[in-house]
Design a protein around this motif. Sequence first.
Motif, PDB file in Angstrom:
ATOM      1  N   LEU A   1       3.418   5.612  -5.966  1.00 26.93           N
ATOM      2  CA  LEU A   1       3.110   5.602  -7.398  1.00 26.93           C
ATOM      3  C   LEU A   1       1.949   6.529  -7.756  1.00 26.93           C
ATOM      4  O   LEU A   1       1.613   6.669  -8.922  1.00 26.93           O
ATOM      5  CB  LEU A   1       2.773   4.172  -7.855  1.00 26.93           C
ATOM      6  CG  LEU A   1       3.939   3.181  -7.926  1.00 26.93           C
ATOM      7  CD1 LEU A   1       3.411   1.789  -8.263  1.00 26.93           C
ATOM      8  CD2 LEU A   1       4.970   3.618  -8.954  1.00 26.93           C
ATOM      9  N   GLY A   2       1.347   7.149  -6.728  1.00 23.86           N
ATOM     10  CA  GLY A   2       0.223   8.036  -6.981  1.00 23.86           C
ATOM     11  C   GLY A   2      -1.113   7.338  -6.998  1.00 23.86           C
ATOM     12  O   GLY A   2      -2.114   7.907  -7.452  1.00 23.86           O
ATOM     13  N   GLY A   3      -1.168   6.095  -6.481  1.00 26.90           N
ATOM     14  CA  GLY A   3      -2.411   5.334  -6.460  1.00 26.90           C
ATOM     15  C   GLY A   3      -3.324   5.739  -5.315  1.00 26.90           C
ATOM     16  O   GLY A   3      -2.959   6.550  -4.444  1.00 26.90           O
ATOM     17  N   LYS A   4      -4.498   5.125  -5.287  1.00 25.37           N
ATOM     18  CA  LYS A   4      -5.503   5.448  -4.269  1.00 25.37           C
ATOM     19  C   LYS A   4      -5.803   4.275  -3.344  1.00 25.37           C
ATOM     20  O   LYS A   4      -6.631   4.405  -2.434  1.00 25.37           O
ATOM     21  CB  LYS A   4      -6.797   5.915  -4.948  1.00 25.37           C
ATOM     22  CG  LYS A   4      -6.621   7.180  -5.778  1.00 25.37           C
ATOM     23  CD  LYS A   4      -7.933   7.605  -6.430  1.00 25.37           C
ATOM     24  CE  LYS A   4      -7.747   8.879  -7.247  1.00 25.37           C
ATOM     25  NZ  LYS A   4      -9.021   9.300  -7.908  1.00 25.37           N
ATOM     26  N   ASP A   5      -5.123   3.154  -3.561  1.00 34.12           N
ATOM     27  CA  ASP A   5      -5.398   1.959  -2.761  1.00 34.12           C
ATOM     28  C   ASP A   5      -4.451   1.909  -1.564  1.00 34.12           C
ATOM     29  O   ASP A   5      -3.616   1.016  -1.424  1.00 34.12           O
ATOM     30  CB  ASP A   5      -5.257   0.702  -3.622  1.00 34.12           C
ATOM     31  CG  ASP A   5      -6.294   0.665  -4.736  1.00 34.12           C
ATOM     32  OD1 ASP A   5      -7.491   0.765  -4.414  1.00 34.12           O
ATOM     33  OD2 ASP A   5      -5.899   0.561  -5.903  1.00 34.12           O
ATOM     34  N   ASN A   6      -4.594   2.891  -0.679  1.00 36.12           N
ATOM     35  CA  ASN A   6      -3.758   2.982   0.506  1.00 36.12           C
ATOM     36  C   ASN A   6      -4.545   3.684   1.603  1.00 36.12           C
ATOM     37  O   ASN A   6      -5.592   4.289   1.349  1.00 36.12           O
ATOM     38  CB  ASN A   6      -2.446   3.704   0.197  1.00 36.12           C
ATOM     39  CG  ASN A   6      -2.662   5.013  -0.530  1.00 36.12           C
ATOM     40  OD1 ASN A   6      -3.075   6.011   0.066  1.00 36.12           O
ATOM     41  ND2 ASN A   6      -2.410   5.035  -1.840  1.00 36.12           N
ATOM     42  N   PHE A   7      -4.012   3.596   2.823  1.00 39.08           N
ATOM     43  CA  PHE A   7      -4.696   4.158   3.979  1.00 39.08           C
ATOM     44  C   PHE A   7      -3.803   5.184   4.672  1.00 39.08           C
ATOM     45  O   PHE A   7      -2.638   5.360   4.310  1.00 39.08           O
ATOM     46  CB  PHE A   7      -5.102   3.041   4.945  1.00 39.08           C
ATOM     47  CG  PHE A   7      -6.042   2.036   4.338  1.00 39.08           C
ATOM     48  CD1 PHE A   7      -7.397   2.307   4.247  1.00 39.08           C
ATOM     49  CD2 PHE A   7      -5.557   0.843   3.832  1.00 39.08           C
ATOM     50  CE1 PHE A   7      -8.265   1.395   3.674  1.00 39.08           C
ATOM     51  CE2 PHE A   7      -6.419  -0.083   3.257  1.00 39.08           C
ATOM     52  CZ  PHE A   7      -7.778   0.195   3.170  1.00 39.08           C
ATOM     53  N   GLU A   8      -4.359   5.844   5.672  1.00 41.59           N
ATOM     54  CA  GLU A   8      -3.640   6.922   6.345  1.00 41.59           C
ATOM     55  C   GLU A   8      -2.285   6.456   6.881  1.00 41.59           C
ATOM     56  O   GLU A   8      -1.278   7.151   6.737  1.00 41.59           O
ATOM     57  CB  GLU A   8      -4.491   7.475   7.489  1.00 41.59           C
ATOM     58  CG  GLU A   8      -3.845   8.632   8.251  1.00 41.59           C
ATOM     59  CD  GLU A   8      -3.665   9.882   7.391  1.00 41.59           C
ATOM     60  OE1 GLU A   8      -2.835  10.730   7.774  1.00 41.59           O
ATOM     61  OE2 GLU A   8      -4.345  10.017   6.353  1.00 41.59           O
ATOM     62  N   ALA A   9      -2.247   5.272   7.475  1.00 39.36           N
ATOM     63  CA  ALA A   9      -0.980   4.775   8.019  1.00 39.36           C
ATOM     64  C   ALA A   9       0.064   4.590   6.924  1.00 39.36           C
ATOM     65  O   ALA A   9       1.257   4.851   7.139  1.00 39.36           O
ATOM     66  CB  ALA A   9      -1.209   3.451   8.750  1.00 39.36           C
ATOM     67  N   ASP A  10      -0.381   4.158   5.750  1.00 37.60           N
ATOM     68  CA  ASP A  10       0.546   3.979   4.626  1.00 37.60           C
ATOM     69  C   ASP A  10       1.070   5.317   4.136  1.00 37.60           C
ATOM     70  O   ASP A  10       2.253   5.460   3.818  1.00 37.60           O
ATOM     71  CB  ASP A  10      -0.152   3.246   3.479  1.00 37.60           C
ATOM     72  CG  ASP A  10      -0.839   1.984   3.933  1.00 37.60           C
ATOM     73  OD1 ASP A  10      -0.170   1.138   4.561  1.00 37.60           O
ATOM     74  OD2 ASP A  10      -2.055   1.842   3.685  1.00 37.60           O
TER      75      ASP A  10
ATOM     76  N   ARG B   1       0.830  -1.210   0.000  1.00 41.56           N
ATOM     77  CA  ARG B   1       0.000   0.000   0.000  1.00 41.56           C
ATOM     78  C   ARG B   1       0.862   1.256   0.000  1.00 41.56           C
ATOM     79  O   ARG B   1       0.513   2.262  -0.623  1.00 41.56           O
ATOM     80  CB  ARG B   1      -0.944  -0.034   1.198  1.00 41.56           C
ATOM     81  CG  ARG B   1      -1.893  -1.228   1.214  1.00 41.56           C
ATOM     82  CD  ARG B   1      -3.014  -1.041   2.229  1.00 41.56           C
ATOM     83  NE  ARG B   1      -2.539  -0.751   3.567  1.00 41.56           N
ATOM     84  CZ  ARG B   1      -2.570  -1.601   4.587  1.00 41.56           C
ATOM     85  NH1 ARG B   1      -3.048  -2.824   4.412  1.00 41.56           N
ATOM     86  NH2 ARG B   1      -2.138  -1.242   5.781  1.00 41.56           N
ATOM     87  N   ARG B   2       1.991   1.215   0.692  1.00 42.14           N
ATOM     88  CA  ARG B   2       2.912   2.368   0.685  1.00 42.14           C
ATOM     89  C   ARG B   2       3.480   2.587  -0.713  1.00 42.14           C
ATOM     90  O   ARG B   2       3.585   3.724  -1.185  1.00 42.14           O
ATOM     91  CB  ARG B   2       4.025   2.139   1.699  1.00 42.14           C
ATOM     92  CG  ARG B   2       4.966   3.323   1.866  1.00 42.14           C
ATOM     93  CD  ARG B   2       5.914   3.087   3.037  1.00 42.14           C
ATOM     94  NE  ARG B   2       6.655   1.850   2.886  1.00 42.14           N
ATOM     95  CZ  ARG B   2       6.890   1.005   3.904  1.00 42.14           C
ATOM     96  NH1 ARG B   2       6.452   1.254   5.118  1.00 42.14           N
ATOM     97  NH2 ARG B   2       7.580  -0.103   3.687  1.00 42.14           N
ATOM     98  N   TYR B   3       3.843   1.513  -1.378  1.00 40.01           N
ATOM     99  CA  TYR B   3       4.343   1.589  -2.756  1.00 40.01           C
ATOM    100  C   TYR B   3       3.272   2.173  -3.665  1.00 40.01           C
ATOM    101  O   TYR B   3       3.551   3.006  -4.544  1.00 40.01           O
ATOM    102  CB  TYR B   3       4.748   0.191  -3.202  1.00 40.01           C
ATOM    103  CG  TYR B   3       5.424   0.078  -4.543  1.00 40.01           C
ATOM    104  CD1 TYR B   3       6.652   0.680  -4.795  1.00 40.01           C
ATOM    105  CD2 TYR B   3       4.841  -0.667  -5.569  1.00 40.01           C
ATOM    106  CE1 TYR B   3       7.286   0.548  -6.027  1.00 40.01           C
ATOM    107  CE2 TYR B   3       5.463  -0.797  -6.801  1.00 40.01           C
ATOM    108  CZ  TYR B   3       6.675  -0.192  -7.019  1.00 40.01           C
ATOM    109  OH  TYR B   3       7.287  -0.338  -8.236  1.00 40.01           O
ATOM    110  N   ASN B   4       2.021   1.757  -3.459  1.00 42.69           N
ATOM    111  CA  ASN B   4       0.909   2.293  -4.224  1.00 42.69           C
ATOM    112  C   ASN B   4       0.786   3.806  -4.011  1.00 42.69           C
ATOM    113  O   ASN B   4       0.542   4.563  -4.966  1.00 42.69           O
ATOM    114  CB  ASN B   4      -0.383   1.579  -3.816  1.00 42.69           C
ATOM    115  CG  ASN B   4      -1.610   2.136  -4.510  1.00 42.69           C
ATOM    116  OD1 ASN B   4      -2.288   3.003  -3.964  1.00 42.69           O
ATOM    117  ND2 ASN B   4      -1.899   1.644  -5.692  1.00 42.69           N
ATOM    118  N   TYR B   5       0.993   4.248  -2.793  1.00 44.06           N
ATOM    119  CA  TYR B   5       0.955   5.688  -2.488  1.00 44.06           C
ATOM    120  C   TYR B   5       2.045   6.428  -3.248  1.00 44.06           C
ATOM    121  O   TYR B   5       1.799   7.473  -3.862  1.00 44.06           O
ATOM    122  CB  TYR B   5       1.098   5.900  -0.980  1.00 44.06           C
ATOM    123  CG  TYR B   5       1.402   7.324  -0.585  1.00 44.06           C
ATOM    124  CD1 TYR B   5       0.437   8.322  -0.709  1.00 44.06           C
ATOM    125  CD2 TYR B   5       2.660   7.679  -0.094  1.00 44.06           C
ATOM    126  CE1 TYR B   5       0.722   9.643  -0.363  1.00 44.06           C
ATOM    127  CE2 TYR B   5       2.953   8.984   0.258  1.00 44.06           C
ATOM    128  CZ  TYR B   5       1.976   9.962   0.124  1.00 44.06           C
ATOM    129  OH  TYR B   5       2.264  11.264   0.467  1.00 44.06           O
TER     130      TYR B   5
END
Length: 268
Positions: A22-31, A16-20
């Motif tokens: 990359l500019g993705g949306k599949d992540n949460f606040e902690a990520d 999820r951090r990697y997704n963040y």
Amino acid sequence: MDDINSLNTGIPHPARRYNYWLGGKDNFEADRVSGVQIAQAIPWIPTAARANRAFLSRAVRFLVRKAGVRQFLDIGTGIPAPGNTHEVAQSIDPRARVVYVDNDPLVMSHLRALATGTPEGKTGYIHSDLLDPDEILREIGATLDLSQPVAVLLVAVLHFLTDDDAVHAAVGKLVAAMPPGSYLIISHAALDLVSDVEREALEKLTGPDGGNGPFKLRAGTEIAAFTDGMKLVEPGLVPIQIWRPEPDSPFGPDEQIGMYGVVAQKPS
């Protein structure tokens, strides 16, 4: 790389951090908090995430176009984003086959929904872990033909595994089970491509008290050891942005991106 943590949205998870980054949306606040913390200490990290994705695409295109590979085993693939392995391979040859492996249930649910592939090819999914190669090998036969070469992708995954003996044993078992002429693609955060200050900051952030999960930088010689007995594809083990770069690459050859990439072939 923990199954339980992947379901706990209050604990950062690498996929999820990697997704963040990359500019993705599949992540949460902690990520996102984790991603910001790491990027503040090591500013080139988000660029490295994008450069790593580009390296994956170039390596897959090379293997399909130049090496005739039509089968891919992508382990620790992460949450789908533009440039997934099956998209790259099947855009060149729709008959290409891809198996995705990840131990994160969230990743697997996204893969099954989004990574459907072409009618001519085949795309499979295995909910497992690199450190359980026996399970992976039991299941890949449903999608891949192990009488023909397979490319095993370990892209930005090995540095999350800190037990050298266990990870070398797992990679060795997977490569040994692949037919002659198969390939191994690796990208890995590099100890000898970061400054001492960055190394210390990263070790603090990813240590037992850092709250960002385990992480291990390895030197180039340590990364190369995963390909022992294999033939390196030119230009060998190099920073990811200079592995067969394309003319329109946004990543300059001298840009600081602390990751190595390598593609190696198992002898025929």
